[in-house]
Write a protein that holds these residues in place. Structure first.
Motif, PDB file in Angstrom:
ATOM      1  N   TRP A  19      54.610 -87.786   4.763  1.00 32.75           N
ATOM      2  CA  TRP A  19      53.516 -88.252   3.912  1.00 32.75           C
ATOM      3  C   TRP A  19      52.221 -88.335   4.718  1.00 32.75           C
ATOM      4  O   TRP A  19      51.152 -87.974   4.229  1.00 32.75           O
ATOM      5  CB  TRP A  19      53.867 -89.597   3.289  1.00 32.75           C
ATOM      6  N   GLU A  20      52.324 -88.772   5.964  1.00 34.89           N
ATOM      7  CA  GLU A  20      51.132 -88.852   6.791  1.00 34.89           C
ATOM      8  C   GLU A  20      50.520 -87.478   7.054  1.00 34.89           C
ATOM      9  O   GLU A  20      49.320 -87.371   7.270  1.00 34.89           O
ATOM     10  CB  GLU A  20      51.412 -89.597   8.096  1.00 34.89           C
ATOM     11  N   ALA A  21      51.330 -86.428   7.011  1.00 38.52           N
ATOM     12  CA  ALA A  21      50.771 -85.080   7.144  1.00 38.52           C
ATOM     13  C   ALA A  21      49.799 -84.805   6.002  1.00 38.52           C
ATOM     14  O   ALA A  21      48.745 -84.201   6.202  1.00 38.52           O
ATOM     15  CB  ALA A  21      51.893 -84.038   7.154  1.00 38.52           C
ATOM     16  N   PHE A  22      50.139 -85.260   4.811  1.00 37.14           N
ATOM     17  CA  PHE A  22      49.239 -85.096   3.669  1.00 37.14           C
ATOM     18  C   PHE A  22      48.000 -85.969   3.818  1.00 37.14           C
ATOM     19  O   PHE A  22      46.892 -85.551   3.507  1.00 37.14           O
ATOM     20  CB  PHE A  22      49.970 -85.414   2.365  1.00 37.14           C
ATOM     21  N   LEU A  23      48.189 -87.195   4.324  1.00 38.74           N
ATOM     22  CA  LEU A  23      47.051 -88.092   4.510  1.00 38.74           C
ATOM     23  C   LEU A  23      46.102 -87.578   5.587  1.00 38.74           C
ATOM     24  O   LEU A  23      44.893 -87.813   5.515  1.00 38.74           O
ATOM     25  CB  LEU A  23      47.532 -89.498   4.862  1.00 38.74           C
ATOM     26  N   GLU A  24      46.641 -86.893   6.577  1.00 46.02           N
ATOM     27  CA  GLU A  24      45.809 -86.294   7.623  1.00 46.02           C
ATOM     28  C   GLU A  24      45.026 -85.101   7.071  1.00 46.02           C
ATOM     29  O   GLU A  24      44.014 -84.713   7.635  1.00 46.02           O
ATOM     30  CB  GLU A  24      46.669 -85.861   8.807  1.00 46.02           C
ATOM     31  N   GLY A  25      45.533 -84.535   5.988  1.00 47.88           N
ATOM     32  CA  GLY A  25      44.848 -83.428   5.331  1.00 47.88           C
ATOM     33  C   GLY A  25      43.915 -83.957   4.267  1.00 47.88           C
ATOM     34  O   GLY A  25      43.182 -84.924   4.483  1.00 47.88           O
ATOM     35  N   ASP A  39      57.034 -73.637   3.198  1.00 48.04           N
ATOM     36  CA  ASP A  39      57.362 -72.482   4.045  1.00 48.04           C
ATOM     37  C   ASP A  39      58.262 -72.830   5.222  1.00 48.04           C
ATOM     38  O   ASP A  39      59.104 -72.026   5.618  1.00 48.04           O
ATOM     39  CB  ASP A  39      56.084 -71.828   4.575  1.00 48.04           C
ATOM     40  N   THR A  40      58.085 -74.020   5.794  1.00 43.78           N
ATOM     41  CA  THR A  40      58.813 -74.357   7.024  1.00 43.78           C
ATOM     42  C   THR A  40      60.065 -75.194   6.800  1.00 43.78           C
ATOM     43  O   THR A  40      60.956 -75.197   7.652  1.00 43.78           O
ATOM     44  CB  THR A  40      57.897 -75.103   8.015  1.00 43.78           C
ATOM     45  N   ASN A  56      58.719 -77.572  12.925  1.00 42.05           N
ATOM     46  CA  ASN A  56      57.847 -76.455  12.552  1.00 42.05           C
ATOM     47  C   ASN A  56      56.784 -76.911  11.556  1.00 42.05           C
ATOM     48  O   ASN A  56      55.643 -76.448  11.588  1.00 42.05           O
ATOM     49  CB  ASN A  56      58.649 -75.307  11.956  1.00 42.05           C
ATOM     50  N   PHE A  57      57.141 -77.822  10.688  1.00 45.70           N
ATOM     51  CA  PHE A  57      56.206 -78.357   9.705  1.00 45.70           C
ATOM     52  C   PHE A  57      55.139 -79.230  10.364  1.00 45.70           C
ATOM     53  O   PHE A  57      53.945 -79.051  10.157  1.00 45.70           O
ATOM     54  CB  PHE A  57      56.956 -79.149   8.625  1.00 45.70           C
ATOM     55  N   ARG A  58      55.580 -80.190  11.162  1.00 45.05           N
ATOM     56  CA  ARG A  58      54.650 -81.177  11.735  1.00 45.05           C
ATOM     57  C   ARG A  58      54.092 -80.764  13.087  1.00 45.05           C
ATOM     58  O   ARG A  58      53.096 -81.309  13.539  1.00 45.05           O
ATOM     59  CB  ARG A  58      55.346 -82.526  11.904  1.00 45.05           C
ATOM     60  N   GLY A  59      54.765 -79.843  13.760  1.00 46.11           N
ATOM     61  CA  GLY A  59      54.334 -79.476  15.101  1.00 46.11           C
ATOM     62  C   GLY A  59      54.855 -80.428  16.158  1.00 46.11           C
ATOM     63  O   GLY A  59      54.472 -80.361  17.323  1.00 46.11           O
ATOM     64  N   ARG A  60      55.738 -81.318  15.734  1.00 45.41           N
ATOM     65  CA  ARG A  60      56.329 -82.327  16.625  1.00 45.41           C
ATOM     66  C   ARG A  60      57.488 -82.996  15.899  1.00 45.41           C
ATOM     67  O   ARG A  60      57.682 -82.797  14.704  1.00 45.41           O
ATOM     68  CB  ARG A  60      55.289 -83.376  17.020  1.00 45.41           C
ATOM     69  N   ALA A  61      58.218 -83.818  16.638  1.00 45.48           N
ATOM     70  CA  ALA A  61      59.302 -84.599  16.037  1.00 45.48           C
ATOM     71  C   ALA A  61      58.709 -85.735  15.205  1.00 45.48           C
ATOM     72  O   ALA A  61      57.570 -86.155  15.436  1.00 45.48           O
ATOM     73  CB  ALA A  61      60.199 -85.168  17.129  1.00 45.48           C
TER      74      ALA A  61
END
Length: 79
Positions: A19-25, A39-40, A56-61
């Motif tokens: 969810w934070e990935a979306f908030l960062e976007g 995709d990932t 692959n999605f987040r670029g990290r764990a």
């Protein structure tokens, strides 16, 4: 029984971190983040290790800090 609890808790960590990935976007309807998630993670299914798919999605764990923020625990920023 305890192992089941921790697996649900870990799922909450992944959910909060994603969810934070979306908030960062651009927010909940960020098409670029949604496409990257699809995709990932979603489209690859079990063809690769799920941990690797998430990385692959987040670029990290995933980080447990996201769950703590979602549950309103104070998190000190790491500088």
């Amino acid at each position: 029984m305890l192992a089941g609890y921790y697996s649900y808790l870990w799922a909450d960590v992944i959910n909060a971190d994603a969810w934070e990935a979306f908030l960062e976007g651009k927010g909940a309807y960020d098409k670029a983040v949604a496409k990257r998630l699809y995709d990932t993670v979603f489209s690859v299914g079990n063809t690769i290790d799920q941990e690797k798919a998430y990385e692959n999605f987040r670029g990290r764990a995933p980080k447990s800090d996201a769950l703590m923020r979602a549950r309103n625990f104070p998190i000190k920023s790491k500088k």
